[in-house]
Design an enzyme around this catalytic site. Structure first.
Site, PDB file in Angstrom:
ATOM      1  N   GLU A 225       4.473   7.983   5.596  1.00 52.64           N
ATOM      2  CA  GLU A 225       5.667   7.447   4.949  1.00 52.64           C
ATOM      3  C   GLU A 225       5.806   5.934   5.152  1.00 52.64           C
ATOM      4  O   GLU A 225       6.309   5.233   4.283  1.00 52.64           O
ATOM      5  CB  GLU A 225       6.900   8.166   5.504  1.00 52.64           C
ATOM      6  N   THR A 330      13.329   4.499 -12.685  1.00 54.29           N
ATOM      7  CA  THR A 330      12.802   4.632 -11.332  1.00 54.29           C
ATOM      8  C   THR A 330      12.442   6.074 -10.980  1.00 54.29           C
ATOM      9  O   THR A 330      11.831   6.321  -9.949  1.00 54.29           O
ATOM     10  CB  THR A 330      13.795   4.051 -10.305  1.00 54.29           C
TER      11      THR A 330
END
Length: 338
Positions: A225, A330
């Site tokens: 991440e 997005t």
């Protein structure tokens, strides 16, 4: 073109509208009763990435519904930001109050900040690429400051977009930040700057940072991440949530440059998804990328809506959806430019 979808879109926007009033939208709204609020972890402030990523949707809804108010809701936010200059030109701290006070000196092209910058560029494109456009002016200011203050080369030669806390760099990069190479390449492709040498520098930065994003997949079974540069790239946050940002940028770089290596990288990443995340009924997130057995009982909705959509389009030789005919919001929903 079925009107039922337009009617539902307008109805949903009406339910959302209580949260959109004022200088800065509220973070939450109860669609049943219109009660609004903020996140418990960020009371009484707006998150820059949230308030800066509703403009495409609202502008397009105004266009197809002939109701100007939706675009005005989104544009009011950007005008407010333009009127409240941050300490570093174009680099907006991640939290702001309704009276225009930035409550943190944290600047991020990853979590909490990312999609504002993306939408500045894409709104300029959606609105017809006018020379004097507010969105274009703000985007160029942001990217100029980003390349001068945040874009960093590590000891081992990897380029990354650091975060800023006060006047100090935090040498980390989220996977979320890997959308930025695609954004930079899109700006190059649409010639966002009148100075072509600026556009060329943006493209080179896109290529450099995307190589680092790919390395996040190469050095571990699948990307973590977040990574840190101390000074070499090390794992920061070990989870993997099936995120789309790297393949999103690979899709844009492929469309813009036609360099086959971007497709090869994407195929490598897809194979890692198949090998390490695939389970009998879907794909699982990982609690730790170094342990591919640490699967969680969870599949993100954006895996299909974004990650696999971009991969599908990337491997089409003649895709119906291109960066010349659409902009993606997005969440990877394509909005036609004509």
């Amino acid at each position: 073109e079925d009107k039922v979808f337009l009617d539902k879109a307008v109805a949903l926007a009406e339910r959302l509208s209580p949260a959109l009033k004022g200088n800065m939208p509220n973070s939450k709204v109860n669609l049943a009763n219109g009660v609004t609020g903020h996140h418990g972890w960020a009371p009484n402030v707006a998150i820059i990435a949230e308030v800066g990523s509703l403009q495409l949707e609202m502008a397009y809804l105004s266009k197809i519904s002939n109701q100007p108010k939706w675009n005005e809701y989104g544009e009011r936010v950007i005008k407010f930001l333009e009127g409240h200059k941050p300490q570093h030109p174009g680099l907006y701290p991640t939290m702001i109050t309704a009276n225009g006070k930035y409550t943190q000196a944290h600047v991020s092209f990853g979590a909490l900040g990312d999609s504002l910058y993306e939408y500045l560029l894409k709104m300029w494109i959606l609105k017809g690429k006018r020379d004097d456009d507010m969105y274009r002016r703000m985007y160029l200011s942001s990217i100029d400051s980003m390349t001068k203050k945040l874009l960093t080369k590590s000891t081992e030669g990897l380029w990354y977009i650091a975060e800023m806390r006060g006047n100090n760099l935090d040498h980390k990069m989220d996977h979320l930040t890997c959308f930025a190479p695609g954004m930079l390449a899109l700006g190059y492709h649409h010639r966002v700057s009148k100075d072509q040498s600026v556009n060329e520098r943006h493209l080179q930065a896109a290529k450099d940072v995307l190589e680092t994003c790919v390395q996040m997949y190469i050095r571990w079974p699948i990307s973590p991440e977040m990574v840190r540069f101390t000074p070499y790239m090390t794992m920061g946050t070990a989870t993997n949530f099936q995120r789309p940002e790297t393949v999103e940028s690979l899709f844009v770089l492929w469309q813009v440059t036609k360099d086959e290596k971007w497709r090869k990288y994407a195929w490598t990443i897809f194979q890692k998804f198949e090998r390490h995340l695939r389970v009998p009924n879907g794909y699982a997130s990982l609690n730790h990328v170094a342990d591919t057995n640490s699967k969680s009982d969870k599949m993100e909705s954006f895996l299909l809506a974004e990650t696999f959509k971009y991969l599908y389009l990337l491997f089409q030789d003649d895709p119906a959806i291109t960066v010349d005919t659409y902009v993606f919001n997005t969440e990877a929903h394509p909005l036609p430019l004509k």
